[in-house]
Design an enzyme around this catalytic site. Structure first.
Site, PDB file in Angstrom:
ATOM      1  N   HIS A  88      -1.702 -10.140 -12.675  1.00 46.19           N
ATOM      2  CA  HIS A  88      -1.044 -10.397 -11.660  1.00 46.19           C
ATOM      3  C   HIS A  88      -2.063 -11.130 -10.647  1.00 46.19           C
ATOM      4  CE1 HIS A  88       2.691  -7.860 -12.073  1.00 46.19           C
ATOM      5  NE2 HIS A  88       2.525  -8.750 -12.943  1.00 46.19           N
ATOM      6  N   TYR A  98       7.653  -9.356  -5.277  1.00 49.40           N
ATOM      7  CA  TYR A  98       8.088  -8.172  -6.003  1.00 49.40           C
ATOM      8  C   TYR A  98       9.577  -7.908  -5.490  1.00 49.40           C
ATOM      9  CZ  TYR A  98       3.760  -6.814  -8.110  1.00 49.40           C
ATOM     10  OH  TYR A  98       2.703  -6.656  -8.893  1.00 49.40           O
ATOM     11  N   GLU A 140      -3.485  -4.609  -6.682  1.00 48.28           N
ATOM     12  CA  GLU A 140      -3.922  -6.126  -6.639  1.00 48.28           C
ATOM     13  C   GLU A 140      -4.406  -6.456  -5.250  1.00 48.28           C
ATOM     14  OE1 GLU A 140       0.126  -7.455  -7.499  1.00 48.28           O
ATOM     15  OE2 GLU A 140       0.053  -6.715  -9.503  1.00 48.28           O
TER      16      GLU A 140
END
Length: 141
Positions: A88, A98, A140
């Site tokens: 990602h 998301y 992330e």
């Protein structure tokens, strides 16, 4: 962290959701890319989309995550989550994407499961989705 009642529902419905994931993911991607063509253009490999590879990857990740959540003797899921988070991050996936995925994924789940997508089932799988998503978002960053 997913609640115990949600874990129970996810465990009980995993076979149904798992067997339907192949039907859910193409509808999900079609819905999402219709609403957000910029995501297809900017983030997703069109060759993988055309061949169904992206759908398989998503289906595999969701099913694996849910299976590991409900398994009594599951191996640590950190390695799987790390691979997904690294992928990602390399693609430029951002936290604000998301909720987009959630919206279109759960619309597809509702479409495929129909009446079986009860509020209890949707709420439990929502907890599982956001548990996974929040773990990925943190990694992330």
């Amino acid at each position: 962290m997913i609640s115990q009642p949600a874990l129970t529902v996810v465990r009980d419905t995993l076979p149904v959701i798992g067997s339907a994931i192949g039907d859910i993911t193409p509808i999900f991607y079609d819905r999402m890319f219709t609403a957000r063509p910029d995501l297809l253009r900017d983030l997703f490999n069109r060759g993988n989309q055309a061949q169904g590879e992206q759908q398989k990857a998503l289906a595999g990740a969701i099913a694996a995550y849910a299976s590991l959540l409900v398994s009594e003797d599951a191996p640590n899921i950190d390695a799987m989550m790390s691979r997904i988070a690294n992928k990602h991050a390399s693609l430029g996936i951002t936290e604000d994407q998301y909720p987009i995925v959630y919206e279109h994924l759960f619309a597809a789940i509702g479409e495929v499961l129909g009446d079986a997508a009860t509020p209890e089932v949707v709420d439990a799988w929502t907890e599982a989705y956001w548990d996974m998503a929040n773990t990925l978002i943190a990694a992330e960053r």
